[in-house]
Write an enzyme that holds these catalytic residues in place. Structure first.
Site, PDB file in Angstrom:
ATOM      1  N   ASP A 106     -47.717 -29.024  14.281  1.00  0.00           N
ATOM      2  CA  ASP A 106     -46.680 -28.710  13.311  1.00  0.00           C
ATOM      3  C   ASP A 106     -45.437 -28.101  13.969  1.00  0.00           C
ATOM      4  O   ASP A 106     -44.314 -28.422  13.599  1.00  0.00           O
ATOM      5  CB  ASP A 106     -47.267 -27.728  12.281  1.00  0.00           C
ATOM      6  CG  ASP A 106     -46.496 -27.718  10.979  1.00  0.00           C
ATOM      7  OD1 ASP A 106     -45.566 -28.519  10.822  1.00  0.00           O
ATOM      8  OD2 ASP A 106     -46.844 -26.893  10.099  1.00  0.00           O
TER       9      ASP A 106
ATOM     10  N   LYS B 201     -44.420 -17.012   1.516  1.00  0.00           N
ATOM     11  CA  LYS B 201     -43.526 -18.183   1.569  1.00  0.00           C
ATOM     12  C   LYS B 201     -43.276 -18.483   3.036  1.00  0.00           C
ATOM     13  O   LYS B 201     -42.380 -17.929   3.652  1.00  0.00           O
ATOM     14  CB  LYS B 201     -42.214 -17.864   0.853  1.00  0.00           C
ATOM     15  CG  LYS B 201     -41.521 -19.059   0.197  1.00  0.00           C
ATOM     16  CD  LYS B 201     -41.224 -20.219   1.104  1.00  0.00           C
ATOM     17  CE  LYS B 201     -39.965 -20.060   1.901  1.00  0.00           C
ATOM     18  NZ  LYS B 201     -39.777 -21.135   2.904  1.00  0.00           N
TER      19      LYS B 201
ATOM     20  N   SER C 284     -28.983 -12.035   3.341  1.00  0.00           N
ATOM     21  CA  SER C 284     -28.898 -12.518   1.957  1.00  0.00           C
ATOM     22  C   SER C 284     -30.091 -12.004   1.149  1.00  0.00           C
ATOM     23  O   SER C 284     -29.957 -11.694  -0.040  1.00  0.00           O
ATOM     24  CB  SER C 284     -28.719 -14.039   1.915  1.00  0.00           C
ATOM     25  OG  SER C 284     -29.917 -14.690   1.649  1.00  0.00           O
TER      26      SER C 284
ATOM     27  N   GLU D 179     -37.230  -8.134   9.866  1.00  0.00           N
ATOM     28  CA  GLU D 179     -37.400  -8.312  11.314  1.00  0.00           C
ATOM     29  C   GLU D 179     -36.545  -9.523  11.669  1.00  0.00           C
ATOM     30  O   GLU D 179     -36.893 -10.649  11.330  1.00  0.00           O
ATOM     31  CB  GLU D 179     -38.879  -8.535  11.624  1.00  0.00           C
ATOM     32  CG  GLU D 179     -39.245  -8.122  13.026  1.00  0.00           C
ATOM     33  CD  GLU D 179     -39.146  -9.250  13.993  1.00  0.00           C
ATOM     34  OE1 GLU D 179     -37.993  -9.574  14.397  1.00  0.00           O
ATOM     35  OE2 GLU D 179     -40.181  -9.806  14.354  1.00  0.00           O
TER      36      GLU D 179
ATOM     37  N   CYS E  29     -38.407 -14.018  18.681  1.00  0.00           N
ATOM     38  CA  CYS E  29     -37.305 -13.122  18.319  1.00  0.00           C
ATOM     39  C   CYS E  29     -37.118 -12.041  19.371  1.00  0.00           C
ATOM     40  O   CYS E  29     -36.018 -11.558  19.563  1.00  0.00           O
ATOM     41  CB  CYS E  29     -37.475 -12.539  16.942  1.00  0.00           C
ATOM     42  SG  CYS E  29     -39.107 -11.984  16.627  1.00  0.00           S
TER      43      CYS E  29
ATOM     44  N   GLU F 214     -28.171 -15.415  19.723  1.00  0.00           N
ATOM     45  CA  GLU F 214     -29.564 -15.821  19.857  1.00  0.00           C
ATOM     46  C   GLU F 214     -29.644 -17.344  19.880  1.00  0.00           C
ATOM     47  O   GLU F 214     -29.151 -18.003  18.976  1.00  0.00           O
ATOM     48  CB  GLU F 214     -30.353 -15.273  18.666  1.00  0.00           C
ATOM     49  CG  GLU F 214     -31.810 -15.635  18.694  1.00  0.00           C
ATOM     50  CD  GLU F 214     -32.600 -14.957  17.581  1.00  0.00           C
ATOM     51  OE1 GLU F 214     -32.248 -15.127  16.405  1.00  0.00           O
ATOM     52  OE2 GLU F 214     -33.569 -14.247  17.897  1.00  0.00           O
TER      53      GLU F 214
HETATM   54  N1  LIG Z   1     -36.369 -13.502  14.294  1.00  0.00           N
HETATM   55  C1  LIG Z   1     -37.171 -14.516  14.201  1.00  0.00           C
HETATM   56  O1  LIG Z   1     -38.379 -14.414  14.356  1.00  0.00           O
HETATM   57  C2  LIG Z   1     -36.624 -15.834  13.835  1.00  0.00           C
HETATM   58  C3  LIG Z   1     -35.296 -16.134  14.006  1.00  0.00           C
HETATM   59  N2  LIG Z   1     -34.838 -17.348  13.659  1.00  0.00           N
HETATM   60  C4  LIG Z   1     -33.414 -17.643  13.907  1.00  0.00           C
HETATM   61  O2  LIG Z   1     -32.899 -18.329  12.814  1.00  0.00           O
HETATM   62  C5  LIG Z   1     -32.350 -19.566  13.219  1.00  0.00           C
HETATM   63  C6  LIG Z   1     -32.491 -20.569  12.100  1.00  0.00           C
HETATM   64  O3  LIG Z   1     -33.837 -20.795  11.763  1.00  0.00           O
HETATM   65  P1  LIG Z   1     -34.285 -20.953  10.242  1.00  0.00           P
HETATM   66  O4  LIG Z   1     -35.598 -21.610  10.199  1.00  0.00           O
HETATM   67  O5  LIG Z   1     -33.170 -21.582   9.470  1.00  0.00           O
HETATM   68  O6  LIG Z   1     -34.458 -19.407   9.839  1.00  0.00           O
HETATM   69  P2  LIG Z   1     -34.453 -18.699   8.433  1.00  0.00           P
HETATM   70  O7  LIG Z   1     -34.231 -17.264   8.637  1.00  0.00           O
HETATM   71  O8  LIG Z   1     -33.528 -19.374   7.495  1.00  0.00           O
HETATM   72  O9  LIG Z   1     -35.941 -18.936   7.929  1.00  0.00           O
HETATM   73  C7  LIG Z   1     -36.950 -17.941   7.831  1.00  0.00           C
HETATM   74  C8  LIG Z   1     -37.601 -18.007   6.465  1.00  0.00           C
HETATM   75  O10 LIG Z   1     -36.650 -17.693   5.464  1.00  0.00           O
HETATM   76  C9  LIG Z   1     -36.648 -18.673   4.452  1.00  0.00           C
HETATM   77  N3  LIG Z   1     -35.324 -18.742   3.843  1.00  0.00           N
HETATM   78  C10 LIG Z   1     -34.243 -19.454   4.245  1.00  0.00           C
HETATM   79  N4  LIG Z   1     -33.195 -19.245   3.422  1.00  0.00           N
HETATM   80  C11 LIG Z   1     -33.619 -18.364   2.473  1.00  0.00           C
HETATM   81  C12 LIG Z   1     -33.002 -17.744   1.358  1.00  0.00           C
HETATM   82  N5  LIG Z   1     -31.731 -17.999   1.045  1.00  0.00           N
HETATM   83  N6  LIG Z   1     -33.723 -16.883   0.617  1.00  0.00           N
HETATM   84  C13 LIG Z   1     -34.994 -16.605   0.934  1.00  0.00           C
HETATM   85  N7  LIG Z   1     -35.641 -17.175   1.964  1.00  0.00           N
HETATM   86  C14 LIG Z   1     -34.971 -18.051   2.730  1.00  0.00           C
HETATM   87  C15 LIG Z   1     -37.067 -19.916   5.193  1.00  0.00           C
HETATM   88  O11 LIG Z   1     -37.518 -20.909   4.307  1.00  0.00           O
HETATM   89  C16 LIG Z   1     -38.148 -19.377   6.086  1.00  0.00           C
HETATM   90  O12 LIG Z   1     -39.350 -19.218   5.381  1.00  0.00           O
HETATM   91  C17 LIG Z   1     -33.085 -19.882  14.494  1.00  0.00           C
HETATM   92  O13 LIG Z   1     -32.343 -20.716  15.313  1.00  0.00           O
HETATM   93  C18 LIG Z   1     -33.238 -18.532  15.099  1.00  0.00           C
HETATM   94  O14 LIG Z   1     -32.082 -18.154  15.805  1.00  0.00           O
HETATM   95  C19 LIG Z   1     -35.644 -18.292  13.127  1.00  0.00           C
HETATM   96  C20 LIG Z   1     -36.969 -18.055  12.928  1.00  0.00           C
HETATM   97  C21 LIG Z   1     -37.574 -16.824  13.325  1.00  0.00           C
HETATM   98  N1  LIG Z   2     -47.761 -12.413  19.923  1.00  0.00           N
HETATM   99  C1  LIG Z   2     -46.853 -11.881  20.669  1.00  0.00           C
HETATM  100  N2  LIG Z   2     -47.129 -11.384  21.815  1.00  0.00           N
HETATM  101  N3  LIG Z   2     -45.605 -11.877  20.279  1.00  0.00           N
HETATM  102  C2  LIG Z   2     -45.200 -12.380  19.041  1.00  0.00           C
HETATM  103  C3  LIG Z   2     -43.712 -12.251  18.944  1.00  0.00           C
HETATM  104  C4  LIG Z   2     -43.283 -12.649  17.597  1.00  0.00           C
HETATM  105  C5  LIG Z   2     -41.806 -12.672  17.395  1.00  0.00           C
HETATM  106  O1  LIG Z   2     -41.165 -13.686  17.618  1.00  0.00           O
HETATM  107  O2  LIG Z   2     -41.335 -11.664  16.932  1.00  0.00           O
HETATM  108 NA    NA Z   3     -43.281 -29.338  11.696  1.00  0.00          NA
END
Ligand SMILES: NC(=O)C1=CN([C@@H]2O[C@H](COP(=O)(O)OP(=O)(O)OC[C@H]3O[C@@H](n4cnc5c(N)ncnc54)[C@H](O)[C@@H]3O)[C@@H](O)[C@H]2O)C=CC1
Ligand SMILES: N=C(N)NCCCC(=O)O
Ligand code: NA
Length: 510
Positions: free
Chosen positions: A106, A192, A252, A267, A301, A400
């Protein structure tokens, strides 16, 4: 197992939304394709929920939270809830390889990493089972008061119905970091997951159904952010939102929550620094630098995606880093030994390549990677990329990327290193490598971050707190702090004197 599975394709189970203990098709009948980023092929579908389904799930969760005056869940003992958490951990362990393969299909992470994630998932449920039990011991904890006529005690109660909105980089693990403490606390949960990788979260629902957690206590709504995540975050009957993902979406969600004064924990992104001093063992430091930037295909992240090298070791270090990075095994993530798979989606792939070309246009030097390796004809693969000569004003130093891209700069003194490291709106993590323990201590104290790694980068334990400062968000997941996210604190203050209070003169004396 992984190789055998690669020969006989794994089938992604067809599942519906999990609401009130049952599988239900989304009310509007929408579905979202599941795409394998290694092949670019559609390998299944997930339901696309909308606000109608969100309403159903919130209603079920609220009812379950209050059902039987909470006796069967929210006011049950922590010990009772802990049994369910342990049962979940056991089932995750039983199905570890299957879940790991689904995760890899996935989201593209190498199978060895996915297996590791599943072990962390099971360990996290087990850990919060223990904290659920411990919760019983601390209920009614006394508070010392300065007046003898009163006694105060503290009750820790579940916050209520919680919305857990999670990303795709560690699909099941990031969900678990929220689900396990929320259930341990006695909350009712609506999860979600990201539309880009929801498959294993639906399998978690199946496990939770099997272990018999009361219907409505755990629900999974899959769907797009605006269609499913936004109505969930904004819902009147959702008492708290816990979110991991992009800074933009986090903001948001906080805005939506602010309208009804709902607590959130966020986070968010990062651009974490790794500082390497000239007394470091080069080979060891190079490997940590690689792991900190390329593990999980760089989609972490807390990735230490900014490398700061002390000037006098930079040349030697960079040579080794570039050669070693170029040799990382990249390809079919289902193959054992693979260390770099595809990034999660076409749009991430395009975005990452754009970051790399902008960096070069701004004057950074590409030492390795920068594109899909020639031997791979399909899939969202980006070779491990090292960019040197990066200046603090460049986009690649500031933003990022969320891909296998490491930006490198140099420094002369400790002071300069700390200044460069902290010159960012983000503050999730930071790392320092040096043989000098005093220096490591000074730098750890000086780093503006919620997580500091010393002589390593990334190792994470479910016992230790996780979260950021500055624009990387607030609140802490994992450890005892993670449980507090889902508890509210109630004080019970009793008047224990046999004498009347005596503030107003007695009526007889008037
Ligand atoms: N800090 C982290 O762990 C993460 C950071 N990112 C960053 O975000 C960038 C874009 O990735 P995306 O998948 O678009 O991240 P995203 O922040 O939009 O998605 C994370 C979650 O939020 C949900 N979401 C999106 N828009 C929403 C809204 N308006 N209201 C409520 N929930 C909402 C998504 O469906 C998903 O479940 C990545 O390139 C990366 O830089 C992405 C994933 C994880
Ligand atoms: N499982 C380990 N070690 N790290 C998870 C990091 C999760 C994150 O992107 O925030
Ligand atoms: Na996928």
């Amino acid at each position: 197992m992984a190789d055998a599975a690669a020969a006989a394709p794994i089938v992604v189970p067809q599942r519906q939304l999990f609401i009130d203990g049952n599988w239900r098709p989304p009310r509007k009948g929408a579905h979202i394709p599941v795409i394998n980023p290694a092949t670019e092929q559609i390998i299944g579908e997930i339901p696309g929920a909308t606000s109608e389904d969100v309403n159903d799930a919130v209603k079920a969760a609220k009812k379950a939270f209050l059902h039987n005056k909470g006796q069967h869940w929210s006011r049950a003992t922590g010990e009772a809830r802990g049994k369910y958490l342990r049962a979940i951990a056991d089932k995750v362990t039983e199905r570890k390889l299957w879940l790991a393969e689904l995760e890899t299909l996935d989201c593209g992470k190498p199978i060895d990493e996915a297996v590791w994630d599943m072990e962390d998932v099971a360990a996290c449920f087990e850990y919060y089972a223990g904290l659920a039990e411990k919760l019983d011991e601390i209920q009614y904890a006394p508070v010392e008061l300065p007046l003898q006529n009163y006694k105060s005690n503290i009750l820790k109660e579940p916050i209520g119905v919680v919305a857990l909105i999670t990303p795709w980089n560690y699909p099941l693990l990031m969900a678990t970091w929220k689900v396990a403490p929320a259930l341990a606390a006695g909350c009712a949960v609506i999860l979600k997951p990201s539309e880009l990788a929801s498959v294993t979260c639906l399998e978690l629902a199946s496990i939770i159904q099997e272990v018999g957690i009361p219907p409505g206590i755990f629900n999974v709504i899959t769907g797009f952010g605006p269609a499913a995540g936004a109505p969930l975050a904004a819902h009147e009957d959702v008492d708290k939102v816990a979110f991991t993902g992009s800074t933009k979406t986090g903001r948001s969600i906080m805005e939506m929550a602010a309208r009804i004064t709902k607590p959130v924990s966020l986070e968010l992104g990062g651009k974490s620094p790794l500082i390497v001093f000239d007394d470091a063992d080069i080979d060891t430091a190079v490997e940590w630098a690689m792991f900190g930037a390329f593990w999980t295909n760089g989609q972490i992240c807390a990735a230490t995606s900014r490398l700061l090298l002390q000037e006098n070791i930079a040349e030697k270090f960079l040579k080794k880093l570039a050669d070693w990075s170029a040799s990382i095994k990249i390809g079919n993530p289902l193959e054992k030994g693979c260390r770099l798979g595809p990034v999660v989606s076409e749009s991430q792939y395009t975005k990452i390549l754009k970051y790399i070309s902008t960096a070069q246009a701004e004057g950074a030097s590409l030492l390795c990677g920068g594109k899909r390796p020639d031997h791979l004809k399909k899939g969202y693969f980006v070779g491990a990329t090292v960019l040197s000569d990066v200046k603090p004003w460049m986009q690649i130093w500031k933003e990022e990327v969320f891909g296998p891209v490491l930006a490198v700069s140099t420094f002369k003194t400790e002071e300069e290193a700390l200044h460069l490291a902290n010159d960012s709106p983000y503050g999730l993590a930071g790392a320092v490598i040096s043989k000098d323990a005093d220096r490591c201590k000074r730098v750890s104290e000086g780093l503006q971050a919620g997580i500091v790694w010393i002589n390593c980068s990334q190792p994470t334990f479910c016992q230790t707190p996780w979260g950021g400062v500055k624009r990387s968000g607030f609140g802490r997941e994992l450890g005892e702090w993670g449980l507090e996210n889902y508890l509210s604190v109630k004080q019970l203050t009793r008047y224990i004197s046999n004498e009347p209070f005596g503030w107003y003169p007695p009526i007889s004396k008037l």
